[in-house]
Design a protein around this motif. Structure first.
Motif, mmCIF file in Angstrom:
data_model
loop_
_atom_site.group_PDB
_atom_site.id
_atom_site.type_symbol
_atom_site.label_atom_id
_atom_site.label_comp_id
_atom_site.label_asym_id
_atom_site.label_seq_id
_atom_site.Cartn_x
_atom_site.Cartn_y
_atom_site.Cartn_z
ATOM 1 N N TYR A 95 0.839 -1.193 0.000
ATOM 2 C CA TYR A 95 0.000 0.000 0.000
ATOM 3 C C TYR A 95 0.876 1.247 0.000
ATOM 4 O O TYR A 95 1.887 1.293 0.708
ATOM 5 C CB TYR A 95 -0.869 0.057 1.248
ATOM 6 C CG TYR A 95 -1.814 -1.102 1.426
ATOM 7 C CD1 TYR A 95 -1.418 -2.249 2.103
ATOM 8 C CD2 TYR A 95 -3.121 -1.035 0.954
ATOM 9 C CE1 TYR A 95 -2.293 -3.309 2.284
ATOM 10 C CE2 TYR A 95 -4.010 -2.083 1.134
ATOM 11 C CZ TYR A 95 -3.580 -3.220 1.795
ATOM 12 O OH TYR A 95 -4.460 -4.264 1.977
ATOM 13 N N ALA A 97 0.773 5.359 0.974
ATOM 14 C CA ALA A 97 0.019 6.202 1.887
ATOM 15 C C ALA A 97 0.630 7.596 1.922
ATOM 16 O O ALA A 97 1.837 7.756 1.707
ATOM 17 C CB ALA A 97 0.024 5.592 3.288
ATOM 18 N N THR A 112 0.790 3.820 11.087
ATOM 19 C CA THR A 112 -0.227 3.838 10.032
ATOM 20 C C THR A 112 -1.287 4.907 10.259
ATOM 21 O O THR A 112 -1.756 5.534 9.313
ATOM 22 C CB THR A 112 -0.898 2.465 9.913
ATOM 23 O OG1 THR A 112 -1.451 2.115 11.183
ATOM 24 C CG2 THR A 112 0.089 1.397 9.488
ATOM 25 N N TRP A 118 -4.811 6.539 1.755
ATOM 26 C CA TRP A 118 -4.288 5.220 1.402
ATOM 27 C C TRP A 118 -4.771 4.804 0.021
ATOM 28 O O TRP A 118 -5.898 5.140 -0.381
ATOM 29 C CB TRP A 118 -4.756 4.177 2.422
ATOM 30 C CG TRP A 118 -4.131 4.358 3.761
ATOM 31 C CD1 TRP A 118 -4.519 5.217 4.750
ATOM 32 C CD2 TRP A 118 -2.982 3.669 4.260
ATOM 33 N NE1 TRP A 118 -3.687 5.107 5.827
ATOM 34 C CE2 TRP A 118 -2.732 4.162 5.560
ATOM 35 C CE3 TRP A 118 -2.146 2.689 3.741
ATOM 36 C CZ2 TRP A 118 -1.670 3.701 6.350
ATOM 37 C CZ3 TRP A 118 -1.094 2.232 4.518
ATOM 38 C CH2 TRP A 118 -0.871 2.739 5.804
#
Length: 128
Positions: A95, A97, A112, A118
């Protein structure tokens, strides 16, 4: 509204290379600290690499140092993750971000929850 779209994942053998791309739209990309995270089945999402908004600071997880390289092209609103010498342990959904709160500092968060935006993720599978 900020949108992140990853591409470049795939299936490959041990020792291979892959480049992931993440296209960002919606706001001032040049002020975002960018991170690449990954999540393997049954494991928590972890940061792999981070790049400050200016490009002057980077972070790499120990497991990927000297194999992965994060970079950005502000003209294209895109961040990349070049992955070399891939191993089965690198298998995960990757991912990208974006963190908008770190600007104007050069800090790179590993948390996170500090990344507000995201992408949907792209699968990377490395076979032995």
């Amino acid at each position: 509204q900020v949108q992140l779209v990853e591409s470049g994942g795939g299936l490959l053998q041990t020792g291979g290379s892959l480049r992931l791309s993440c296209a960002v739209s919606g706001r001032t990309f040049s002020r975002f600290t960018m991170g690449w995270f990954r999540q393997a089945p049954g494991k928590e999402r972890e940061i792999v690499a981070g790049l400050s908004w200016s490009g002057s600071s980077t972070y790499y997880a120990d497991s990927v140092k000297d194999r992965f390289t994060i970079s950005r092209d502000n003209a294209k609103n895109t961040v990349y993750l070049q992955m070399n010498s891939l191993k089965p342990g690198d298998t995960a959904v990757y991912y990208c971000a974006a963190d908008q709160m770190s600007y104007p500092f050069q800090r790179i968060s590993r948390v996170t929850s500090e990344y507000a935006y995201w992408g949907q993720g792209t699968q990377v599978t490395v076979s032995s």
